[in-house]
Design a protein around this motif. Sequence first.
Motif, PDB file in Angstrom:
ATOM      1  N   VAL A  76      24.172 107.292 -23.622  1.00  0.00           N
ATOM      2  CA  VAL A  76      24.676 108.664 -23.463  1.00  0.00           C
ATOM      3  C   VAL A  76      25.095 108.985 -22.027  1.00  0.00           C
ATOM      4  CG1 VAL A  76      23.403 109.553 -25.448  1.00  0.00           C
ATOM      5  CG2 VAL A  76      22.356 109.651 -23.179  1.00  0.00           C
ATOM      6  N   SER A  77      25.144 107.986 -21.179  1.00  0.00           N
ATOM      7  CA  SER A  77      25.555 108.208 -19.795  1.00  0.00           C
ATOM      8  C   SER A  77      26.959 108.807 -19.756  1.00  0.00           C
ATOM      9  CB  SER A  77      25.536 106.879 -19.037  1.00  0.00           C
ATOM     10  OG  SER A  77      25.883 107.085 -17.697  1.00  0.00           O
ATOM     11  N   GLY A  78      27.137 109.868 -18.993  1.00  0.00           N
ATOM     12  CA  GLY A  78      28.419 110.551 -18.899  1.00  0.00           C
ATOM     13  C   GLY A  78      28.619 111.632 -19.944  1.00  0.00           C
ATOM     14  N   CYS A  79      27.632 111.845 -20.811  1.00  0.00           N
ATOM     15  CA  CYS A  79      27.748 112.818 -21.900  1.00  0.00           C
ATOM     16  C   CYS A  79      27.568 114.251 -21.429  1.00  0.00           C
ATOM     17  CB  CYS A  79      26.672 112.549 -22.953  1.00  0.00           C
ATOM     18  SG  CYS A  79      27.019 111.135 -23.954  1.00  0.00           S
ATOM     19  N   VAL A  80      28.119 115.147 -22.229  1.00  0.00           N
ATOM     20  CA  VAL A  80      27.873 116.575 -22.086  1.00  0.00           C
ATOM     21  C   VAL A  80      27.203 117.040 -23.374  1.00  0.00           C
ATOM     22  CG1 VAL A  80      28.896 118.861 -21.842  1.00  0.00           C
ATOM     23  CG2 VAL A  80      29.872 116.914 -20.594  1.00  0.00           C
ATOM     24  N   VAL A  81      26.031 117.654 -23.247  1.00  0.00           N
ATOM     25  CA  VAL A  81      25.349 118.233 -24.399  1.00  0.00           C
ATOM     26  C   VAL A  81      25.729 119.710 -24.434  1.00  0.00           C
ATOM     27  CG1 VAL A  81      23.134 118.729 -25.496  1.00  0.00           C
ATOM     28  CG2 VAL A  81      23.451 116.586 -24.240  1.00  0.00           C
ATOM     29  N   ASP A  82      26.335 120.125 -25.526  1.00  0.00           N
ATOM     30  CA  ASP A  82      26.851 121.490 -25.653  1.00  0.00           C
ATOM     31  C   ASP A  82      26.241 122.144 -26.891  1.00  0.00           C
ATOM     32  OD1 ASP A  82      28.366 123.718 -25.055  1.00  0.00           O
ATOM     33  OD2 ASP A  82      30.275 122.857 -25.677  1.00  0.00           O
ATOM     34  N   TYR A  83      26.359 123.453 -26.966  1.00  0.00           N
ATOM     35  CA  TYR A  83      25.964 124.198 -28.161  1.00  0.00           C
ATOM     36  C   TYR A  83      27.183 124.982 -28.596  1.00  0.00           C
ATOM     37  CZ  TYR A  83      23.460 127.259 -31.330  1.00  0.00           C
ATOM     38  OH  TYR A  83      23.035 127.928 -32.452  1.00  0.00           O
ATOM     39  N   VAL A  84      27.653 124.721 -29.796  1.00  0.00           N
ATOM     40  CA  VAL A  84      28.874 125.361 -30.279  1.00  0.00           C
ATOM     41  C   VAL A  84      28.600 126.172 -31.530  1.00  0.00           C
ATOM     42  CG1 VAL A  84      30.471 123.685 -29.262  1.00  0.00           C
ATOM     43  CG2 VAL A  84      29.526 123.252 -31.511  1.00  0.00           C
ATOM     44  N   GLU A  85      29.252 127.316 -31.600  1.00  0.00           N
ATOM     45  CA  GLU A  85      29.174 128.171 -32.775  1.00  0.00           C
ATOM     46  C   GLU A  85      30.580 128.307 -33.328  1.00  0.00           C
ATOM     47  OE1 GLU A  85      26.680 131.732 -32.501  1.00  0.00           O
ATOM     48  OE2 GLU A  85      26.140 131.075 -30.487  1.00  0.00           O
ATOM     49  N   SER A  86      30.693 128.070 -34.640  1.00  0.00           N
ATOM     50  CA  SER A  86      31.998 128.176 -35.288  1.00  0.00           C
ATOM     51  C   SER A  86      31.794 128.737 -36.691  1.00  0.00           C
ATOM     52  CB  SER A  86      32.670 126.797 -35.353  1.00  0.00           C
ATOM     53  OG  SER A  86      31.939 125.952 -36.229  1.00  0.00           O
ATOM     54  N   LEU A  87      32.879 128.852 -37.433  1.00  0.00           N
ATOM     55  CA  LEU A  87      32.777 129.342 -38.807  1.00  0.00           C
ATOM     56  C   LEU A  87      31.932 128.410 -39.666  1.00  0.00           C
ATOM     57  CD1 LEU A  87      36.423 130.555 -39.439  1.00  0.00           C
ATOM     58  CD2 LEU A  87      34.394 131.950 -39.081  1.00  0.00           C
ATOM     59  N   GLU A  95      29.195 115.371 -26.440  1.00  0.00           N
ATOM     60  CA  GLU A  95      30.525 114.844 -26.150  1.00  0.00           C
ATOM     61  C   GLU A  95      30.287 113.542 -25.396  1.00  0.00           C
ATOM     62  OE1 GLU A  95      32.706 117.924 -24.100  1.00  0.00           O
ATOM     63  OE2 GLU A  95      32.073 119.399 -25.590  1.00  0.00           O
ATOM     64  N   ASN A  96      30.437 112.416 -26.110  1.00  0.00           N
ATOM     65  CA  ASN A  96      30.054 111.114 -25.593  1.00  0.00           C
ATOM     66  C   ASN A  96      31.285 110.266 -25.284  1.00  0.00           C
ATOM     67  OD1 ASN A  96      28.967 108.587 -25.085  1.00  0.00           O
ATOM     68  ND2 ASN A  96      27.488 108.691 -26.733  1.00  0.00           N
ATOM     69  N   PRO A  97      31.575 110.027 -23.989  1.00  0.00           N
ATOM     70  CA  PRO A  97      32.741 109.207 -23.639  1.00  0.00           C
ATOM     71  C   PRO A  97      32.545 107.730 -23.969  1.00  0.00           C
ATOM     72  CG  PRO A  97      31.490 109.728 -21.672  1.00  0.00           C
ATOM     73  CD  PRO A  97      30.861 110.500 -22.809  1.00  0.00           C
ATOM     74  N   ASN A  98      31.303 107.310 -24.257  1.00  0.00           N
ATOM     75  CA  ASN A  98      31.022 105.909 -24.577  1.00  0.00           C
ATOM     76  C   ASN A  98      31.271 105.574 -26.039  1.00  0.00           C
ATOM     77  OD1 ASN A  98      29.873 105.535 -21.908  1.00  0.00           O
ATOM     78  ND2 ASN A  98      28.145 106.707 -22.662  1.00  0.00           N
ATOM     79  N   ALA A  99      31.345 106.586 -26.887  1.00  0.00           N
ATOM     80  CA  ALA A  99      31.485 106.359 -28.325  1.00  0.00           C
ATOM     81  C   ALA A  99      32.903 105.896 -28.653  1.00  0.00           C
ATOM     82  CB  ALA A  99      31.155 107.631 -29.089  1.00  0.00           C
ATOM     83  N   VAL A 100      32.990 104.791 -29.386  1.00  0.00           N
ATOM     84  CA  VAL A 100      34.294 104.297 -29.826  1.00  0.00           C
ATOM     85  C   VAL A 100      34.590 104.749 -31.251  1.00  0.00           C
ATOM     86  CG1 VAL A 100      34.305 102.309 -28.298  1.00  0.00           C
ATOM     87  CG2 VAL A 100      33.315 102.088 -30.572  1.00  0.00           C
ATOM     88  N   ALA A 101      33.554 105.196 -31.956  1.00  0.00           N
ATOM     89  CA  ALA A 101      33.721 105.706 -33.311  1.00  0.00           C
ATOM     90  C   ALA A 101      32.651 106.750 -33.557  1.00  0.00           C
ATOM     91  CB  ALA A 101      33.595 104.577 -34.331  1.00  0.00           C
ATOM     92  N   GLY A 102      32.942 107.646 -34.446  1.00  0.00           N
ATOM     93  CA  GLY A 102      31.982 108.684 -34.799  1.00  0.00           C
ATOM     94  C   GLY A 102      32.096 108.984 -36.274  1.00  0.00           C
ATOM     95  N   CYS A 103      31.318 109.938 -36.708  1.00  0.00           N
ATOM     96  CA  CYS A 103      31.380 110.324 -38.118  1.00  0.00           C
ATOM     97  C   CYS A 103      31.774 111.794 -38.198  1.00  0.00           C
ATOM     98  CB  CYS A 103      30.030 110.088 -38.797  1.00  0.00           C
ATOM     99  SG  CYS A 103      28.731 111.117 -38.113  1.00  0.00           S
ATOM    100  N   GLY A 104      32.064 112.225 -39.379  1.00  0.00           N
ATOM    101  CA  GLY A 104      32.487 113.605 -39.584  1.00  0.00           C
ATOM    102  C   GLY A 104      31.432 114.628 -39.230  1.00  0.00           C
ATOM    103  N   CYS A 105      30.152 114.251 -39.374  1.00  0.00           N
ATOM    104  CA  CYS A 105      29.083 115.218 -39.103  1.00  0.00           C
ATOM    105  C   CYS A 105      28.820 115.373 -37.605  1.00  0.00           C
ATOM    106  CB  CYS A 105      27.792 114.818 -39.823  1.00  0.00           C
ATOM    107  SG  CYS A 105      27.057 113.274 -39.286  1.00  0.00           S
ATOM    108  N   GLY A 106      29.291 114.428 -36.775  1.00  0.00           N
ATOM    109  CA  GLY A 106      29.131 114.559 -35.328  1.00  0.00           C
ATOM    110  C   GLY A 106      27.763 114.177 -34.805  1.00  0.00           C
ATOM    111  N   SER A 107      26.856 113.701 -35.669  1.00  0.00           N
ATOM    112  CA  SER A 107      25.529 113.346 -35.187  1.00  0.00           C
ATOM    113  C   SER A 107      25.338 111.832 -35.128  1.00  0.00           C
ATOM    114  CB  SER A 107      24.453 113.961 -36.081  1.00  0.00           C
ATOM    115  OG  SER A 107      24.552 113.436 -37.387  1.00  0.00           O
ATOM    116  N   SER A 108      26.372 111.081 -35.439  1.00  0.00           N
ATOM    117  CA  SER A 108      26.274 109.624 -35.459  1.00  0.00           C
ATOM    118  C   SER A 108      27.470 109.044 -34.699  1.00  0.00           C
ATOM    119  CB  SER A 108      26.270 109.146 -36.915  1.00  0.00           C
ATOM    120  OG  SER A 108      26.156 107.764 -36.995  1.00  0.00           O
ATOM    121  N   PHE A 109      27.270 107.886 -34.056  1.00  0.00           N
ATOM    122  CA  PHE A 109      28.338 107.289 -33.265  1.00  0.00           C
ATOM    123  C   PHE A 109      28.157 105.794 -33.151  1.00  0.00           C
ATOM    124  CE2 PHE A 109      24.946 107.935 -30.292  1.00  0.00           C
ATOM    125  CZ  PHE A 109      25.094 106.956 -29.310  1.00  0.00           C
ATOM    126  N   ALA A 110      29.202 105.102 -32.688  1.00  0.00           N
ATOM    127  CA  ALA A 110      29.157 103.673 -32.421  1.00  0.00           C
ATOM    128  C   ALA A 110      29.698 103.435 -31.016  1.00  0.00           C
ATOM    129  CB  ALA A 110      30.003 102.912 -33.442  1.00  0.00           C
TER     130      ALA A 110
END
Length: 111
Positions: A76-87, A95-110
């Motif tokens: 997670v080096s270089g990451c920003v941990v944010d709290y977002v509110e949406s509909l 927000e992980n600059p190291n992730a090359v892939a993610g999932c739709g739910c946003g809680s999983s990455f590669a």
Amino acid sequence: MTDTATITLSPSAAARVAWIAQKQGKPAMLRLAVEGGGCSGFQYRYGLAESVEADDTVVETDGVKLVVDSVSLDLVSGCVVDYVESLGGAAFKVENPNAVAGCGCGSSFAV
């Protein structure tokens, strides 16, 4: 260890952690960890921390601490941990600059 250049806790995430911690009567300290699993290989785990361990990296925003263990920090080096509110709801988001892939739910990455 404290290293402010490694990870960032956004002001909105800090405010939400402070609110949750106050409601639960705990220190305003969010622990971010990475575990194997999830639909993309790794998943984020959040929780209020009671204390800082010897190998933790700690950053602070508005009096709220973000704590990451040394093993998770590599992912997670270089990451920003944010709290977002949406509909669609409200959630912590990494927000992980190291992730090359993610999932739709946003809680999983590669990486």
